[in-house]
Every structure is written in structure tokens, then in C-alpha cells.
Design a protein around this motif. Structure first.
Motif, PDB file in Angstrom:
ATOM      1  N   VAL A 292      42.806  43.851  53.039  1.00  0.00           N
ATOM      2  CA  VAL A 292      44.044  43.082  52.917  1.00  0.00           C
ATOM      3  C   VAL A 292      45.208  44.056  53.021  1.00  0.00           C
ATOM      4  N   SER A 293      46.113  43.784  53.940  1.00  0.00           N
ATOM      5  CA  SER A 293      47.252  44.681  54.155  1.00  0.00           C
ATOM      6  C   SER A 293      48.022  44.889  52.856  1.00  0.00           C
ATOM      7  N   GLY A 294      48.215  46.163  52.508  1.00  0.00           N
ATOM      8  CA  GLY A 294      48.954  46.496  51.299  1.00  0.00           C
ATOM      9  C   GLY A 294      48.147  46.434  50.027  1.00  0.00           C
ATOM     10  N   LYS A 295      46.885  45.982  50.119  1.00  0.00           N
ATOM     11  CA  LYS A 295      46.049  45.844  48.917  1.00  0.00           C
ATOM     12  C   LYS A 295      44.832  46.760  48.928  1.00  0.00           C
ATOM     13  N   GLY A 296      44.407  47.190  50.091  1.00  0.00           N
ATOM     14  CA  GLY A 296      43.247  48.061  50.173  1.00  0.00           C
ATOM     15  C   GLY A 296      42.017  47.353  50.698  1.00  0.00           C
ATOM     16  N   ARG A 297      40.835  47.864  50.291  1.00  0.00           N
ATOM     17  CA  ARG A 297      39.572  47.343  50.806  1.00  0.00           C
ATOM     18  C   ARG A 297      38.642  46.955  49.675  1.00  0.00           C
ATOM     19  N   LEU A 298      37.745  46.017  50.011  1.00  0.00           N
ATOM     20  CA  LEU A 298      36.795  45.477  49.056  1.00  0.00           C
ATOM     21  C   LEU A 298      35.462  45.287  49.760  1.00  0.00           C
ATOM     22  N   LYS A 299      34.373  45.734  49.141  1.00  0.00           N
ATOM     23  CA  LYS A 299      33.048  45.561  49.721  1.00  0.00           C
ATOM     24  C   LYS A 299      32.248  44.567  48.898  1.00  0.00           C
ATOM     25  N   ILE A 300      31.521  43.696  49.589  1.00  0.00           N
ATOM     26  CA  ILE A 300      30.697  42.711  48.912  1.00  0.00           C
ATOM     27  C   ILE A 300      29.342  43.328  48.599  1.00  0.00           C
ATOM     28  N   GLY A 301      28.993  43.354  47.320  1.00  0.00           N
ATOM     29  CA  GLY A 301      27.724  43.926  46.893  1.00  0.00           C
ATOM     30  C   GLY A 301      26.637  42.874  46.772  1.00  0.00           C
ATOM     31  N   GLU A 302      25.814  43.005  45.773  1.00  0.00           N
ATOM     32  CA  GLU A 302      24.674  42.107  45.586  1.00  0.00           C
ATOM     33  C   GLU A 302      25.138  40.690  45.241  1.00  0.00           C
ATOM     34  N   ILE A 303      24.462  39.709  45.803  1.00  0.00           N
ATOM     35  CA  ILE A 303      24.784  38.300  45.559  1.00  0.00           C
ATOM     36  C   ILE A 303      23.554  37.609  44.967  1.00  0.00           C
ATOM     37  N   ASN A 304      23.743  36.924  43.843  1.00  0.00           N
ATOM     38  CA  ASN A 304      22.664  36.168  43.209  1.00  0.00           C
ATOM     39  C   ASN A 304      23.142  34.760  42.897  1.00  0.00           C
ATOM     40  N   THR A 305      22.204  33.816  42.881  1.00  0.00           N
ATOM     41  CA  THR A 305      22.530  32.426  42.554  1.00  0.00           C
ATOM     42  C   THR A 305      22.259  32.184  41.075  1.00  0.00           C
ATOM     43  N   THR A 306      23.211  31.568  40.391  1.00  0.00           N
ATOM     44  CA  THR A 306      23.051  31.278  38.964  1.00  0.00           C
ATOM     45  C   THR A 306      22.248  29.990  38.776  1.00  0.00           C
ATOM     46  N   ARG A 307      21.890  29.725  37.540  1.00  0.00           N
ATOM     47  CA  ARG A 307      21.127  28.505  37.242  1.00  0.00           C
ATOM     48  C   ARG A 307      21.924  27.252  37.554  1.00  0.00           C
ATOM     49  N   LYS A 308      23.238  27.351  37.508  1.00  0.00           N
ATOM     50  CA  LYS A 308      24.086  26.192  37.763  1.00  0.00           C
ATOM     51  C   LYS A 308      24.468  26.063  39.237  1.00  0.00           C
ATOM     52  N   GLY A 309      23.846  26.884  40.085  1.00  0.00           N
ATOM     53  CA  GLY A 309      24.092  26.775  41.506  1.00  0.00           C
ATOM     54  C   GLY A 309      25.318  27.507  42.005  1.00  0.00           C
ATOM     55  N   LYS A 310      25.899  28.327  41.162  1.00  0.00           N
ATOM     56  CA  LYS A 310      27.046  29.128  41.593  1.00  0.00           C
ATOM     57  C   LYS A 310      26.558  30.504  42.058  1.00  0.00           C
ATOM     58  N   PHE A 311      27.498  31.349  42.424  1.00  0.00           N
ATOM     59  CA  PHE A 311      27.144  32.667  42.963  1.00  0.00           C
ATOM     60  C   PHE A 311      27.708  33.783  42.085  1.00  0.00           C
ATOM     61  N   SER A 312      26.794  34.657  41.639  1.00  0.00           N
ATOM     62  CA  SER A 312      27.208  35.858  40.917  1.00  0.00           C
ATOM     63  C   SER A 312      27.298  36.981  41.948  1.00  0.00           C
ATOM     64  N   VAL A 313      28.513  37.497  42.152  1.00  0.00           N
ATOM     65  CA  VAL A 313      28.758  38.437  43.245  1.00  0.00           C
ATOM     66  C   VAL A 313      29.275  39.764  42.701  1.00  0.00           C
ATOM     67  N   GLU A 314      28.667  40.862  43.173  1.00  0.00           N
ATOM     68  CA  GLU A 314      29.167  42.199  42.843  1.00  0.00           C
ATOM     69  C   GLU A 314      30.268  42.550  43.835  1.00  0.00           C
ATOM     70  N   LEU A 315      31.428  42.916  43.311  1.00  0.00           N
ATOM     71  CA  LEU A 315      32.569  43.308  44.157  1.00  0.00           C
ATOM     72  C   LEU A 315      32.844  44.790  43.942  1.00  0.00           C
ATOM     73  N   ILE A 316      32.961  45.536  45.031  1.00  0.00           N
ATOM     74  CA  ILE A 316      33.207  46.980  44.951  1.00  0.00           C
ATOM     75  C   ILE A 316      34.589  47.246  45.535  1.00  0.00           C
ATOM     76  N   ARG A 317      35.515  47.604  44.674  1.00  0.00           N
ATOM     77  CA  ARG A 317      36.903  47.820  45.096  1.00  0.00           C
ATOM     78  C   ARG A 317      37.138  49.304  45.359  1.00  0.00           C
ATOM     79  N   TYR A 318      37.686  49.615  46.519  1.00  0.00           N
ATOM     80  CA  TYR A 318      38.029  51.008  46.861  1.00  0.00           C
ATOM     81  C   TYR A 318      39.401  51.319  46.264  1.00  0.00           C
ATOM     82  N   LEU A 319      39.456  52.391  45.469  1.00  0.00           N
ATOM     83  CA  LEU A 319      40.698  52.730  44.764  1.00  0.00           C
ATOM     84  C   LEU A 319      41.562  53.687  45.585  1.00  0.00           C
TER      85      LEU A 319
END
Length: 319
Positions: A292-319
Motif C-alpha cells: 500500500v503506497s505510503g504504508k509499506g508491505r504485508l505478507k500473508i502467512g498461514e491461514i486456518n479455518t475456525t470452528r465458526k467458519g471464519k479464517f484465522s490469518v497470520e499477517l507479517i508486516r514489514y517494518l
């Protein structure tokens, strides 16, 4: 009449090239981003094909190779590099690409690994480089790493006016240099920055670049071994979202409202894997990089599905 039916030497050469390229392709699983890549000899004798099938053979082989390209936005660039590699092997010359973005680099190395008798070398200037150049040639010709990446140190007094990656990039592009001719920009804090560039533009940059933002600078060519870099600093955290849409994950990763993220997408300020996205509903997957311009970069890590059908997502932010 008989003489008129004899193919010209040019046509015979094209026939031979097409026949050579029509052989089964063998994928080399030892491809890497840093080492010299293996060569592939032909394993079967040439098949007999009529001259009228030459164009179909070349196009058909390209279609088969490009079918495996996962990033559809990279297909045209990969196709051009594939044609370059075949030409280099046939003419027994060495050709070089400009600096490539990571998705194009990855897809190109995969496709080139299926070509016979072609050697490939990828160089970015230092081990952690993001943008690389590819050199391709016949395995008997490309016997060492070509000198295709140069480094320049840009120094100045940045103590009172720190400059960002965008400031240095803008100053260089402002000289009329295409982005593809420029590799990574390594920030050096108060000292300035070090840049990777194609060797033929070194003298031009050193003689014309005298200011970054409002800071006067001087440029000096340095050996690649003198580059000063550190592993990127990151911060990892998890979020639970109802979907894997880019507007949902990016707003969580950059900690900005979803409506603001949507506006940034509309303005062309959001990129996924270095390609501008135009749809809020673009679905992300593990390994995708969001910028995102002016915000930096973000990498999508591991993705898992919760019991309620949602997504637990690991986000890796570059500082």
C-alpha cells in the motif's frame, strides 16, 4: 520449376530451429535463485516434420509451457523471456533481462527450467535482493556469472531531512530512467542509500543525480561486496476475518479502516504481488504480498479455518 521448389537457406535454418525446439522438455528440480542453473541436453533424436508445421510447433510448445504460469499477470513478460532464451540458445549468445519483480522472476525460472540445453543465472546484487536480472544462454556459452548488476552509493546529509525509499526512487526515475533498469534501493539512514542498477547507466546516474528531495547528494560506484544490508525487520500477528478479501486483510494488517482501504484501491494505491488491484473482493492466499503506497508491505502467512467458519490469518508486516 524444380529449382523454385527448393527451400531457401533461411527457411531451412528456421526448420531446424523449430525441430530442435519441438523435443520433449525436461524440468530441472535443482533450479535456484542464487546458484548457476543446470543445463539440459536433448534426450531424443529430432522428429521429421514438414516446413508447414514450423509456426505451429513453436507456438504449441509456448502454449504448453505457459499453461503452468500461476500468475496470469506475468504471462506476457514470461513469454518474452522464454522467446529470448530460445533465441540465445540457438544463436549461442547470452541475453539479459531487465530487473524483474518477484512474481515474474519466479514464474520465469520455472518455465526456463523446462527448456533443453539452456543455462540460466539470476542475479540481484546481494542474497536478500527482491528484484533480479536473468541471464540466459546456451550451456556451452554461459560458463560464468555475467557482470549485469552494478551498485552506486548515494551520500548526503540526511540528518535533518530523512528520505524514504520513494524519495530516492522518485529522484532516479525523474532522470528519465525506466523502473526496470533499477534494482533494489537499500536505505542507509542518515548516510543516504545504496542502489542496484544496470551497469550501462552507472556513469549517467553519477553525473546527473545531484539531489534527492531537497538534499544535495554525490554518487560513487561501489563493489557489490561493499553493500550494507540487514535482514528485513518484521512483526507477525494474527487476525480472524470473515473472508480472505484484500480489503479485509489489508485493513487489518495496516490497521486502517476498511472504507479507507477501499478508497486506496480505487486510487490504484494497492498492489498484490506487485500488481495493482482494482477489485475490493480480490482473494488472498498464503505467500501473497500486499503493498500500500505510503504504508509499506504485508505478507500473508498461514491461514486456518475456525470452528465458526471464519479464517484465522497470520499477517507479517514489514517494518
Amino acid at each position: 520449376m524444380a529449382a523454385a521448389s527448393i527451400p531457401s537457406p533461411w527457411l531451412l535454418r528456421r526448420a531446424f530451429q523449430a525441430l530442435a525446439f519441438s523435443q520433449p522438455l525436461h524440468f530441472n528440480k535443482n533450479l535456484s535463485f542464487y546458484g548457476n542453473l543446470r543445463s539440459f541436453p536433448f534426450h531424443n533424436p529430432l522428429r521429421s516434420l514438414g516446413l508447414c508445421h514450423i509456426a505451429q510447433v513453436i507456438k504449441g510448445d509456448n502454449d504448453v509451457l505457459l499453461k503452468g504460469v500461476g500468475d496470469k499477470n506475468a504471462i506476457e513478460e514470461v513469454k518474452h523471456i522464454l522467446d529470448m532464451a530460445r533465441c540465445a540458445a540457438t544463436r549461442r549468445e547470452v541475453y539479459h533481462t531487465d530487473f524483474l519483480t518477484p512474481p515474474v522472476l519466479k514464474e520465469s525460472l520455472t518455465v526456463l527450467g523446462k527448456l533443453a540445453d539452456v543455462k540460466v543465472v539470476a542475479q540481484g546484487g546481494y542474497p536478500q535482493a527482491e528484484r533480479y536480472r536473468i541471464s540466459v544462454g546456451h550451456s556451452e556459452v554461459l560458463t560464468s556469472d555475467p557482470d549485469v548488476v552494478a551498485a552506486i552509493n548515494i551520500s548526503g546529509n540526511f540528518s535533518f531531512q530523512p528520505c524514504s525509499h520513494g524519495d530516492f526512487l522518485g529522484a532516479i526515475l525523474g532522470k528519465g530512467i525506466a523502473r526496470e533498469k533499477l534494482g533494489d534501493i537499500i536505505l542507509q539512514g542518515e548516510k543516504g542509500a545504496q542502489i542496484l542498477i544496470v551497469p550501462e547507466l552507472v556513469d549517467f546516474i553519477m553525473s546527473t543525480l545531484d539531489k534527492v528531495a531537497n538534499v544535495s547528494v554525490s554518487c560513487t560506484q561501489i563493489p557489490l561486496l561493499s553493500l550494507e544490508y540487514e535482514p528485513p525487520r518484521t512483526q507477525s500477528f494474527k487476525t480472524v476475518e470473515a473472508s480472505l478479501r484484500v480489503d479485509a486483510l489489508a485493513s487489518a494488517g495496516f490497521k486502517i479502516s476498511r472504507s479507507k482501504l477501499v478508497n486506496l484501491i480505487s486510487n490504484g494505491d494497492v498492489r498484490v504481488n506487485w500488481t495493482t488491484v482494482t477489485k475490493n473482493g480480490t482473494i488472498l492466499k498464503t505467500g501473497d504480498v500486499v503493498s500500500v503506497s505510503g504504508k509499506g508491505r504485508l505478507k500473508i502467512g498461514e491461514i486456518n479455518t475456525t470452528r465458526k467458519g471464519k479464517f484465522s490469518v497470520e499477517l507479517i508486516r514489514y517494518l
